[in-house]
Design an enzyme around this catalytic site. Structure first.
Site, short mmCIF file in Angstrom:
data_model
loop_
_atom_site.label_atom_id
_atom_site.label_comp_id
_atom_site.label_asym_id
_atom_site.label_seq_id
_atom_site.Cartn_x
_atom_site.Cartn_y
_atom_site.Cartn_z
N ASP A 8 0.73 -1.20 0.04
CA ASP A 8 0.00 0.07 0.07
C ASP A 8 0.95 1.37 0.05
OD1 ASP A 8 -2.20 -1.91 0.04
OD2 ASP A 8 -2.94 -1.12 2.18
N ASP A 131 -15.61 -3.69 -1.48
CA ASP A 131 -15.35 -3.45 -0.19
C ASP A 131 -16.75 -3.23 0.33
OD1 ASP A 131 -12.90 -3.06 -1.07
OD2 ASP A 131 -12.99 -0.96 -1.20
#
Length: 248
Positions: A8, A131
């Site tokens: 990330d 998500d």
């Protein structure tokens, strides 16, 4: 079962967030290229990159770091990327740079026509990232909860021709609280395309539980905080998954 290390990117560094909160980040490395090489050397067979700044900005922000990673490892293993991908030009640019899969999340939910166009133009390279919290889809770096049921949306996107679905349980991401196996299996059973689990992977027991349901259509799992904190030894976990599934 593919174990896919997550890198990330925030401000050019490798970080982990807790539950998608940009203000609660831990830096695990200043050199994204070295991090990519580290996971490759540990036996990774795919990498998962996220442009965190891009996800919130709605456009690529960490492109220099991403290009550097692709230059280093893109010829050796597939790399997938999500965050800030909102137009076909961006997809084309990244694929030209050696990216294997583009992950479209918020843009797919808000603008399904864009996802359909992307699947038409770049078939075989588009993964949708869904998500969800309590079965409802969230967008915009998880800051907005929609009324969409994750299974319904995933089936719709499957019809568009997406290559697979990455399913993240927001309530568990970055918390090391265990993968939401039941929700992931429910989604995989509703689809014919592969599902990649994400959010909350904590230890080798999670890997064993996922391997037990791999036949339902779960192709892999994103490995985040646990492999950075040392709670999960990546190489040992991939070896265990291979042994359980007869790949070793």
């Amino acid at each position: 079962m593919l174990l896919i290390p997550a890198i990330d990117l925030k401000d050019g560094r490798c970080v982990r967030l807790k539950q998608g909160d940009m203000n609660v980040s831990t830096t695990f490395g200043e050199d994204p290229v070295a991090m990519a090489r580290r996971w490759l050397d540990a036996g990774a067979r795919r990498l998962h990159l996220v442009d965190l700044n891009g996800a919130f900005a709605g456009k690529p922000v960490n492109e220099p770091a991403i290009k550097a990673i692709l230059k280093e490892v893109g010829d050796e293993i597939p790399v997938q990327l999500g965050g800030g991908i909102r137009d076909l030009d961006t997809i084309e640019r990244y694929l030209d740079d050696g990216l294997s899969y583009v992950i479209i999340g918020t843009a797919a939910v808000k603008n399904p026509g864009f996802l359909r166009d992307a699947c038409t133009a770049f078939g075989g390279h588009i993964i949708v990232g869904l998500d969800a919290k309590d079965g409802k889809v969230a967008t915009d770096g998880w800051s907005k909860l929609t009324g969409h049921e994750v299974v319904d949306l995933a089936k719709k996107f499957e019809d568009y021709g997406v290559e697979g679905v990455i399913y993240t349980d927001i309530g568990r991401d970055g918390m090391l609280s265990g993968i939401n196996i039941d929700a992931t299996v429910k989604l995989a059973q509703a689809l014919t395309i592969p599902v990649i689990a994400s959010g909350g992977l904590s230890d080798i027991a999670d890997i064993e539980r996922l391997c037990a349901v791999e036949g339902e259509g779960i192709e892999g799992v994103i490995c985040g905080r646990a492999i950075y904190t040392g709670d999960l030894d990546f190489a040992a976990a991939q070896a265990r998954a291979d042994a359980l599934n007869g790949d070793a």
